[in-house]
Design a protein around this motif. Structure first.
Motif, PDB file in Angstrom:
ATOM      1  N   GLY A   1      51.115  26.954  61.482  1.00 36.89           N
ATOM      2  CA  GLY A   1      50.273  27.645  60.542  1.00 36.89           C
ATOM      3  C   GLY A   1      48.895  27.870  61.109  1.00 36.89           C
ATOM      4  N   SER A   2      48.193  28.755  60.506  1.00 37.01           N
ATOM      5  CA  SER A   2      46.853  29.103  60.953  1.00 37.01           C
ATOM      6  C   SER A   2      45.834  28.121  60.394  1.00 37.01           C
ATOM      7  N   THR A   3      44.810  27.836  61.187  1.00 38.02           N
ATOM      8  CA  THR A   3      43.732  26.982  60.703  1.00 38.02           C
ATOM      9  C   THR A   3      42.535  27.825  60.289  1.00 38.02           C
ATOM     10  N   LYS A   4      42.646  29.130  60.401  1.00 37.55           N
ATOM     11  CA  LYS A   4      41.547  30.021  60.028  1.00 37.55           C
ATOM     12  C   LYS A   4      41.439  30.063  58.509  1.00 37.55           C
ATOM     13  N   SER A   5      40.222  30.198  58.021  1.00 35.98           N
ATOM     14  CA  SER A   5      40.029  30.144  56.583  1.00 35.98           C
ATOM     15  C   SER A   5      40.270  31.499  55.929  1.00 35.98           C
ATOM     16  N   ARG A   6      40.747  31.433  54.711  1.00 35.49           N
ATOM     17  CA  ARG A   6      40.982  32.621  53.897  1.00 35.49           C
ATOM     18  C   ARG A   6      40.229  32.408  52.584  1.00 35.49           C
ATOM     19  N   LYS A   7      39.744  33.497  52.037  1.00 35.88           N
ATOM     20  CA  LYS A   7      38.995  33.417  50.788  1.00 35.88           C
ATOM     21  C   LYS A   7      39.556  34.481  49.854  1.00 35.88           C
ATOM     22  N   GLY A   8      39.956  34.074  48.672  1.00 39.41           N
ATOM     23  CA  GLY A   8      40.525  35.014  47.728  1.00 39.41           C
ATOM     24  C   GLY A   8      39.830  34.972  46.383  1.00 39.41           C
ATOM     25  N   PHE A   9      39.763  36.116  45.760  1.00 44.80           N
ATOM     26  CA  PHE A   9      39.177  36.256  44.432  1.00 44.80           C
ATOM     27  C   PHE A   9      40.131  37.058  43.565  1.00 44.80           C
ATOM     28  N   PHE A  10      40.229  36.680  42.311  1.00 43.77           N
ATOM     29  CA  PHE A  10      41.141  37.327  41.384  1.00 43.77           C
ATOM     30  C   PHE A  10      40.364  37.726  40.134  1.00 43.77           C
ATOM     31  N   PHE A  11      40.508  38.982  39.763  1.00 47.49           N
ATOM     32  CA  PHE A  11      39.857  39.517  38.570  1.00 47.49           C
ATOM     33  C   PHE A  11      40.906  40.174  37.683  1.00 47.49           C
ATOM     34  N   LEU A  12      40.773  39.966  36.399  1.00 43.92           N
ATOM     35  CA  LEU A  12      41.637  40.619  35.427  1.00 43.92           C
ATOM     36  C   LEU A  12      40.750  41.280  34.390  1.00 43.92           C
ATOM     37  N   ASN A  13      40.878  42.582  34.280  1.00 49.16           N
ATOM     38  CA  ASN A  13      40.063  43.351  33.332  1.00 49.16           C
ATOM     39  C   ASN A  13      38.575  43.003  33.489  1.00 49.16           C
ATOM     40  N   GLN A  14      38.110  42.983  34.720  1.00 49.16           N
ATOM     41  CA  GLN A  14      36.723  42.734  35.117  1.00 49.16           C
ATOM     42  C   GLN A  14      36.258  41.292  34.854  1.00 49.16           C
ATOM     43  N   ARG A  15      37.187  40.383  34.631  1.00 53.29           N
ATOM     44  CA  ARG A  15      36.864  38.977  34.401  1.00 53.29           C
ATOM     45  C   ARG A  15      37.369  38.162  35.589  1.00 53.29           C
ATOM     46  N   TRP A  16      36.488  37.337  36.186  1.00 54.05           N
ATOM     47  CA  TRP A  16      36.881  36.472  37.291  1.00 54.05           C
ATOM     48  C   TRP A  16      37.735  35.348  36.754  1.00 54.05           C
ATOM     49  N   LEU A  17      38.856  35.088  37.444  1.00 61.15           N
ATOM     50  CA  LEU A  17      39.777  34.044  37.007  1.00 61.15           C
ATOM     51  C   LEU A  17      40.090  33.071  38.123  1.00 61.15           C
ATOM     52  N   LYS A  18      40.576  31.900  37.726  1.00 58.71           N
ATOM     53  CA  LYS A  18      41.030  30.875  38.661  1.00 58.71           C
ATOM     54  C   LYS A  18      42.533  30.700  38.489  1.00 58.71           C
ATOM     55  N   ASP A  19      43.322  31.672  38.833  1.00 55.41           N
ATOM     56  CA  ASP A  19      44.772  31.550  38.698  1.00 55.41           C
ATOM     57  C   ASP A  19      45.348  31.073  40.018  1.00 55.41           C
ATOM     58  N   LYS A  20      45.602  29.770  40.115  1.00 50.65           N
ATOM     59  CA  LYS A  20      46.055  29.177  41.375  1.00 50.65           C
ATOM     60  C   LYS A  20      47.384  29.752  41.838  1.00 50.65           C
ATOM     61  N   LYS A  21      48.285  30.030  40.916  1.00 49.82           N
ATOM     62  CA  LYS A  21      49.598  30.544  41.306  1.00 49.82           C
ATOM     63  C   LYS A  21      49.474  31.896  42.007  1.00 49.82           C
ATOM     64  N   ILE A  22      48.695  32.779  41.455  1.00 46.61           N
ATOM     65  CA  ILE A  22      48.538  34.105  42.062  1.00 46.61           C
ATOM     66  C   ILE A  22      47.831  34.000  43.397  1.00 46.61           C
ATOM     67  N   LEU A  23      46.769  33.204  43.483  1.00 47.62           N
ATOM     68  CA  LEU A  23      46.041  33.074  44.749  1.00 47.62           C
ATOM     69  C   LEU A  23      46.899  32.392  45.813  1.00 47.62           C
ATOM     70  N   TYR A  41      40.072  38.531  50.502  1.00 47.83           N
ATOM     71  CA  TYR A  41      40.670  39.549  49.656  1.00 47.83           C
ATOM     72  C   TYR A  41      40.190  39.391  48.222  1.00 47.83           C
ATOM     73  N   ALA A  42      40.300  40.481  47.501  1.00 48.99           N
ATOM     74  CA  ALA A  42      40.009  40.485  46.072  1.00 48.99           C
ATOM     75  C   ALA A  42      41.118  41.271  45.396  1.00 48.99           C
ATOM     76  N   LEU A  43      41.677  40.681  44.372  1.00 52.98           N
ATOM     77  CA  LEU A  43      42.709  41.331  43.587  1.00 52.98           C
ATOM     78  C   LEU A  43      42.099  41.669  42.230  1.00 52.98           C
ATOM     79  N   HIS A  44      42.142  42.935  41.888  1.00 50.46           N
ATOM     80  CA  HIS A  44      41.623  43.403  40.601  1.00 50.46           C
ATOM     81  C   HIS A  44      42.795  43.973  39.807  1.00 50.46           C
ATOM     82  N   LEU A  45      43.192  43.290  38.752  1.00 45.64           N
ATOM     83  CA  LEU A  45      44.256  43.782  37.886  1.00 45.64           C
ATOM     84  C   LEU A  45      43.653  44.299  36.592  1.00 45.64           C
TER      85      LEU A  45
END
Length: 71
Positions: A1-23, A41-45
């Protein structure tokens, strides 16, 4: 596996969320596609309000999807 860091953000209807399953799912898929690259990455649903319950956590950073199989 990679040791490089990844950063993800998840938004739903312009609201920031902490959905661990999706991330976690997105992180897994990105590792498969690009195992040696750090990726941000940023996911905007956008979903109709009746598809989510935003009252599952006092801070409103967690939601319940009424039909999670669609996500």
């Amino acid at each position: 596996g990679s040791t490089k860091s990844r950063k993800g953000f998840f938004f739903l209807n312009q609201r920031w969320l902490k959905d661990k399953k999706i991330l976690q799912y997105l992180d897994y898929e990105l590792k498969t596609l690009s195992p040696d690259s750090p990726v941000s990455y940023a996911l905007h649903l956008v979903l109709p309000g009746e598809e989510v319950d935003v009252n599952v956590h006092p801070s409103k950073t967690l939601v319940k999807f009424l039909r999670p199989q669609l996500i």
